[in-house]
Design a protein around this motif. Sequence first.
Motif, PDB file in Angstrom:
ATOM      1  N   SER A  55       0.763  -1.137  -0.001  1.00  8.98           N
ATOM      2  CA  SER A  55      -0.148  -0.135  -0.133  1.00  8.98           C
ATOM      3  C   SER A  55       0.781   1.434   0.027  1.00  8.98           C
ATOM      4  O   SER A  55       1.802   1.451   0.648  1.00  8.98           O
ATOM      5  N   ALA A  94      -2.355  -2.002  -3.634  1.00  8.79           N
ATOM      6  CA  ALA A  94      -3.563  -1.007  -3.408  1.00  8.79           C
ATOM      7  C   ALA A  94      -3.520  -0.267  -2.026  1.00  8.79           C
ATOM      8  O   ALA A  94      -3.129  -0.856  -1.137  1.00  8.79           O
ATOM      9  N   PRO A  95      -3.959   0.947  -1.899  1.00 13.06           N
ATOM     10  CA  PRO A  95      -3.954   1.807  -3.054  1.00 13.06           C
ATOM     11  C   PRO A  95      -2.530   2.129  -3.693  1.00 13.06           C
ATOM     12  O   PRO A  95      -1.779   2.063  -2.887  1.00 13.06           O
ATOM     13  N   ALA A 119      -3.083  -4.478  -9.302  1.00 14.39           N
ATOM     14  CA  ALA A 119      -2.835  -3.192  -8.756  1.00 14.39           C
ATOM     15  C   ALA A 119      -4.274  -2.472  -8.964  1.00 14.39           C
ATOM     16  O   ALA A 119      -4.953  -2.611 -10.127  1.00 14.39           O
ATOM     17  N   MET A 120      -4.467  -1.570  -7.970  1.00 16.29           N
ATOM     18  CA  MET A 120      -5.595  -0.808  -8.063  1.00 16.29           C
ATOM     19  C   MET A 120      -5.153   0.670  -7.642  1.00 16.29           C
ATOM     20  O   MET A 120      -4.968   0.941  -6.608  1.00 16.29           O
ATOM     21  N   CYS A 169      -5.249   4.954  -6.877  1.00 16.48           N
ATOM     22  CA  CYS A 169      -5.928   5.714  -5.943  1.00 16.48           C
ATOM     23  C   CYS A 169      -5.241   7.029  -6.479  1.00 16.48           C
ATOM     24  O   CYS A 169      -4.413   7.520  -5.707  1.00 16.48           O
ATOM     25  N   TYR A 183      -8.607  -0.235 -13.080  1.00 16.93           N
ATOM     26  CA  TYR A 183      -8.682   1.075 -13.360  1.00 16.93           C
ATOM     27  C   TYR A 183      -9.752   1.314 -14.374  1.00 16.93           C
ATOM     28  O   TYR A 183      -9.561   0.916 -15.383  1.00 16.93           O
ATOM     29  N   PHE A 239     -10.911   1.274  -9.686  1.00 16.37           N
ATOM     30  CA  PHE A 239     -11.272   2.693  -9.144  1.00 16.37           C
ATOM     31  C   PHE A 239     -11.430   3.556 -10.402  1.00 16.37           C
ATOM     32  O   PHE A 239     -10.795   3.521 -11.399  1.00 16.37           O
ATOM     33  N   TYR A 279     -13.615   3.584  -1.462  1.00 14.46           N
ATOM     34  CA  TYR A 279     -12.630   2.690  -2.318  1.00 14.46           C
ATOM     35  C   TYR A 279     -12.902   1.470  -2.431  1.00 14.46           C
ATOM     36  O   TYR A 279     -13.152   0.697  -1.427  1.00 14.46           O
ATOM     37  N   TRP A 311     -12.060  -1.789  -2.052  1.00 13.71           N
ATOM     38  CA  TRP A 311     -11.419  -2.697  -1.588  1.00 13.71           C
ATOM     39  C   TRP A 311     -11.903  -4.268  -2.109  1.00 13.71           C
ATOM     40  O   TRP A 311     -11.108  -5.098  -2.426  1.00 13.71           O
ATOM     41  N   ALA A 336     -10.944  -5.513  -5.353  1.00 12.18           N
ATOM     42  CA  ALA A 336      -9.304  -5.615  -5.500  1.00 12.18           C
ATOM     43  C   ALA A 336      -9.222  -7.043  -4.862  1.00 12.18           C
ATOM     44  O   ALA A 336      -8.360  -8.084  -5.467  1.00 12.18           O
TER      45      ALA A 336
END
Length: 179
Positions: A8, A80-81, A115-116, A118, A145, A150, A163, A165, A168
């Motif tokens: 993160s 993530a984030p 991967a996500m 933010c 994405y 996100f 968010y 989560w 993810a």
Amino acid sequence: MSTLYLFSSAAPPVFDIARVVEDAQADGWDVCLGLTPTAARWLADSLDGLAALTGHPVRWDYKLPGEPDVWPKADAILVAPATFNTVNAWALGLTDKFIVGVVAEGIGKAIPTVAMPCVNAAYVQHPQFEQSVETLRAAGVTVLYGEGGFVPNQPGQGNPATYPWRAALDSLNGLGSAD
């Protein structure tokens, strides 16, 4: 039980990381938590509790040469984030930060990785961001994405509680197969 490296960056959703660890554990993952140095500073008062929760030291820096690795090998990685800086550094191979170095190497080791980002809508206007997302996708990283992942908000308008989560964590199903 399969091992998940949960990495993160310093973005507001990181403050919910204990719940995310618990959710991943409920999904059957043995979670190892890694943070960017700034995220570690943000969570400084919680690091001991997070280590107790995961059963592994929380890491934000490279180990010294000759030191043993304190984590089991990863079966999957979730980043993530992932901030603007983390996404771009990773795509460009700039590995001065521990988590970016591990995920860059993870591509070469074929570790299933999600991967996500933010990031806000102003950051995504920078031409490097889309190039970085495409670079990571071309390297085999699942980047959540856009729709289903996100979606950027206007600067200052983000709500960490929204968010995604769960999206993810759900994307990990079948990647490293938590037992």
